[in-house]
Write a protein that holds these residues in place. Structure first.
Motif, short mmCIF file in Angstrom:
data_model
loop_
_atom_site.label_atom_id
_atom_site.label_comp_id
_atom_site.label_asym_id
_atom_site.label_seq_id
_atom_site.Cartn_x
_atom_site.Cartn_y
_atom_site.Cartn_z
N PRO A 1 0.93 -1.30 0.09
CA PRO A 1 0.03 -0.05 -0.07
C PRO A 1 0.85 1.28 0.17
N THR A 2 0.47 2.01 -0.73
CA THR A 2 1.39 3.44 -0.92
C THR A 2 0.71 4.21 0.41
N VAL A 3 1.95 5.18 0.74
CA VAL A 3 1.21 6.02 1.76
C VAL A 3 0.17 6.87 1.63
N GLU A 4 -0.04 7.38 0.24
CA GLU A 4 -1.27 7.92 -0.15
C GLU A 4 -2.79 7.08 0.04
N GLU A 5 -2.60 5.72 -0.18
CA GLU A 5 -3.68 4.88 -0.01
C GLU A 5 -3.92 4.95 1.49
N VAL A 6 -2.79 4.69 2.22
CA VAL A 6 -3.04 4.46 3.73
C VAL A 6 -3.73 5.78 4.37
N PHE A 7 -3.02 6.84 3.90
CA PHE A 7 -3.52 8.16 4.28
C PHE A 7 -4.87 8.42 4.11
N LEU A 8 -5.48 8.05 2.85
CA LEU A 8 -6.66 8.26 2.49
C LEU A 8 -7.86 7.44 3.22
N SER A 9 -7.27 6.02 3.25
CA SER A 9 -8.18 5.08 3.95
C SER A 9 -8.33 5.53 5.26
N LEU A 10 -7.23 5.99 6.10
CA LEU A 10 -7.17 6.31 7.60
C LEU A 10 -8.17 7.63 7.77
N THR A 11 -8.20 8.74 6.52
CA THR A 11 -8.60 9.93 6.92
C THR A 11 -10.02 10.12 6.38
N GLN A 12 -10.33 9.22 5.49
CA GLN A 12 -11.46 9.25 4.70
C GLN A 12 -12.03 7.92 4.54
N PRO A 13 -12.47 7.01 5.75
CA PRO A 13 -12.96 6.02 5.61
C PRO A 13 -13.75 5.57 4.53
N SER A 14 -14.58 6.37 4.03
CA SER A 14 -15.66 6.11 3.08
C SER A 14 -15.31 6.17 1.78
N ALA A 15 -13.90 6.78 1.53
CA ALA A 15 -13.52 7.11 -0.01
C ALA A 15 -13.30 5.94 -0.67
N PRO A 16 -13.80 5.89 -1.90
CA PRO A 16 -13.78 4.79 -2.63
C PRO A 16 -12.21 4.75 -3.32
N THR A 17 -11.44 4.06 -2.68
CA THR A 17 -10.09 3.74 -3.17
C THR A 17 -9.88 2.37 -3.51
N SER A 18 -9.48 2.31 -4.73
CA SER A 18 -9.56 0.85 -5.70
C SER A 18 -8.76 -0.16 -4.92
N THR A 19 -7.80 0.15 -4.31
CA THR A 19 -7.00 -0.90 -3.49
C THR A 19 -7.13 -1.24 -2.35
N THR A 20 -8.22 -0.50 -1.41
CA THR A 20 -8.37 -0.88 -0.07
C THR A 20 -8.99 -2.43 -0.08
N SER A 21 -9.46 -2.65 1.36
CA SER A 21 -9.80 -4.17 1.54
C SER A 21 -11.04 -4.39 0.69
N GLU A 22 -11.98 -3.42 0.33
CA GLU A 22 -13.05 -3.73 -0.46
C GLU A 22 -12.95 -4.85 -1.48
N THR A 23 -12.01 -4.44 -2.41
CA THR A 23 -11.69 -5.36 -3.52
C THR A 23 -11.43 -6.86 -2.96
N LEU A 24 -10.79 -6.95 -1.83
CA LEU A 24 -10.46 -8.23 -1.38
C LEU A 24 -11.77 -8.89 -0.63
N ARG A 25 -12.53 -8.17 -0.47
CA ARG A 25 -13.71 -8.98 0.03
C ARG A 25 -14.05 -10.41 -0.08
N PRO A 26 -14.16 -10.65 -1.50
CA PRO A 26 -14.66 -11.93 -1.79
C PRO A 26 -13.48 -13.08 -1.54
N CYS A 27 -12.28 -12.52 -1.29
CA CYS A 27 -11.08 -13.58 -1.02
C CYS A 27 -10.80 -13.82 0.52
N GLU A 28 -11.42 -12.89 1.11
CA GLU A 28 -11.01 -13.24 2.64
C GLU A 28 -12.11 -14.18 3.24
N THR A 29 -13.08 -14.46 2.68
CA THR A 29 -13.87 -15.44 3.53
C THR A 29 -13.48 -17.10 3.18
#
Lengths: 339, 251
Positions: free
Chosen positions: A311-339
């Motif tokens: 994860p880049t610093v930008e991605e980490v920063f955005l996901s921490l400061t704007q939890p609802s921000a649609p970032t393509s590489t956060t856990s959202e895209t991973l969700r099908p794999c985590e189960t």
């Protein structure tokens, strides 16, 4: 490691407005820490409490082992502070100003002369020593501001946006200086330039809306090493590792199939000019790359590129400061794999 | 102590470099000179034959100088704290290992020094009077002491008001207003039928008048009551200044 700055449950209310609330952290000697956060997040408030220029509403802060309220004079002797606007007396000469600051910081006689020469050199303002501060350009004023924070050789240096107003060459010099200072001293700096934080700091404290939302450790190259959040929330790629590859002679379906056999999960697959670009993820405990390469070659594919995604610093920063921000590489895209 | 001297030196430097010192000193001397010339001509008129003219002339000059100090000290004191708050250098002082009282006294002594210089530069007047007349030295020395003490009160007042605002103009205007009020308070009528305790109230208020305590000094009489008044007025103002500076640590 000896803790130079310790903060527990630090809270500051301005009337009913919350400056910061429940901030706790600890910084060791020899660390260069960046305070990162959107405007109004509470970076300056925290710094002003640490430098004794303002009291906290609640909580405790210790600098070099001294409480900022009870042993304020001891703390002030050991801290160098550069506020957002450098505190300059515009009618004085650069040298006269630095002498004055040195004197009231308790540096005297020969030691003051030595320190004066050192800071003039370190901040590259020696050729400006006889100039009137009020006649200097913004960049020089900023450098005189940094020089005054260093004059008494403080153990802890706190810089509020140290490189604002500097040109690119000067920015690189000041970052270099901060890294050098950080070898033996403790440096806290605030910035909202992510690249700057990445270039100078090995640790970032991310503040948002008055609370500490993340403690990010970086490696030497400025890449994210690990992320701690106060509530244990997973950010970035969570507990998984991700690998990107570019291969010829395989299709998405076959990668998905043998990836699954290895315990990997295919997240993205996209044909490109040279082949197929795919991103796979695996549980963080193991490195999926060796097995993946073997399998791919055994299946008759040609591997062109392989690298681990971080994860880049930008991605980490955005996901921490704007939890609802649609970032393509956060856990959202991973969700099908985590189960 | 060294911090105090460092701050004192910086303030004196600032007075003479941003030429406030000259802008205050020159008009002060000009106006004093004008009054001296006018008064000298009046008292030395042989036809008027004023008894005790040299002493009357010098006593009048003391009153004049104190009046002009009322006009110029707000300009000396207005920037002392207000400017530091506006430009952010106050934060430098507050984050340095310097006690608030050192900052306050350093600034105070710098202004006192400049005012002292202003009074010293009026010494040619008594010397001139000595050349043509025969004034008593006692009232002159006591008079200068009184004017200096009165000026120290005005400066302490101005310093206190400067510590309460970040606007220099506000600091100057309020200082002048309060100073003037403390001056004209003696104009309260001796009798007023509106309420019973008026006379007690009046004497209490008149006691606060800065100018009224100068009277004895210009006659060559140093009364403990007047000394105590001036000193305690200055000390109270300086104490409140220190408290105002300290208060930024509680808020």
């Amino acid at each position: 490691m000896e803790a130079m700055v310790e903060v527990w449950d630090l809270t500051k209310y301005y009337g009913t407005y919350i400056g910061i609330e429940g901030v706790s952290f600890s910084i060791a000697r020899g660390e260069v820490v960046g305070f990162l956060g959107p405007n109004g997040a509470g970076k300056t408030t925290t710094m002003r409490i640490l430098t004794c220029s303002m009291p906290a509403t609640r909580g405790e802060a210790r600098v070099a082992g001294f409480d900022v309220l009870r042993d304020s004079l001891q703390v002030r002797r050991r801290v160098g502070y550069l506020p957002e606007t450098p505190p300059l007396y515009s009618e004085m000469t650069v040298e006269g100003y630095l002498r004055f600051v040195g004197t009231i910081k308790g540096v005297r006689g020969r030691r003051l002369r030595e320190r004066l020469e050192y800071v003039l050199e370190a901040c590259d303002i020696a050729h400006m020593r006889r100039r009137i501060v009020g006649h200097l350009s913004k960049g020089y004023r900023q450098r005189v501001g940094i020089a005054q924070a260093l004059i008494h050789d403080p153990e802890v240096m706190i810089f509020d946006e140290p490189t604002s107003g500097l040109d690119p060459g000067q920015i690189i010099e000041i970052r270099q200086l901060i890294r050098e200072l950080g070898r033996e001293r403790t440096v806290i700096l605030s910035t909202h330039i992510l690249a700057e934080a990445q270039a100078t700091c090995r640790r970032l404290l991310i503040i948002n809306q008055g609370s500490l939302v993340g403690d990010v450790h970086l490696d030497e190259g400025g890449q994210v090493l690990r992320i701690q959040t106060p509530d244990g929330r997973q950010v970035g790629y969570g507990d998984r590792r991700r690998v990107a590859l570019l291969a010829r002679g395989v299709d998405a379906a076959s990668i998905a199939r043998f990836g699954e056999a290895l315990g990997l999960c295919l997240e993205e697959a996209q044909p490109e000019r040279d082949g197929l670009r795919a991103v796979l993820s695996a549980p963080a405990e193991r490195d999926p790359r060796p097995a993946l390469v073997q399998k791919l070659v055994a299946e008759g594919g040609e591997l062109l590129e392989l690298r681990e995604l971080r994860p880049t610093v930008e991605e980490v920063f955005l996901s921490l400061t704007q939890p609802s921000a649609p970032t393509s590489t956060t856990s959202e895209t991973l969700r099908p794999c985590e189960t | 102590m060294r911090n105090l001297i460092a701050i004192l030196r910086r303030e004196l430097y600032a007075y003479f470099v941003t030429p406030i010192a000259y802008f205050v000193l020159i008009p002060f001397l000009f106006v004093c000179g004008f009054f001296f010339w006018a008064a000298f001509s009046f008292f030395s008129n042989p036809r008027a034959a004023i008894p005790n003219a040299p002493n009357e002339l010098m006593a009048g000059m003391m009153q004049t100088m104190s009046m002009i100090l009322l006009l110029v000290t707000p300009i000396l004191t207005m920037r002392l704290f207000a400017e530091e708050k506006r430009t952010g250098t106050m934060e430098l002082l507050m984050t340095s290992p310097v006690r608030e009282v050192e900052v306050v006294l350093g600034k105070y002594l710098a202004s006192l020094g400049l005012m002292g210089l202003m009074l010293l530069s009026t010494l040619p007047y008594p010397l001139y009077v000595h050349r043509y007349g025969n004034p008593d030295n006692g009232p002159i020395i006591a008079g200068y002491l009184g004017v200096f003490l009165l000026g120290s009160c005005l400066i302490a007042l101005g310093l206190m008001i400067s510590a309460m605002t970040r606007n220099q103009i506000v600091a100057a205007v309020v200082t002048f207003g309060v100073g003037l009020l403390l001056w004209v308070i003696t104009f309260l009528p001796a009798e007023w039928g509106a309420f019973a305790g008026y006379r007690t109230l009046r004497s209490a208020l008149v006691y606060l008048s800065l100018q009224q305590h100068l009277e004895n000094f210009t006659r060559g009489v140093i009364v403990v009551k007047d000394l105590v008044f001036y000193l305690s007025f200055a000390v109270v103002c300086l104490y409140l200044t220190t408290t105002a500076v300290l208060s930024s640590r509680w808020r």
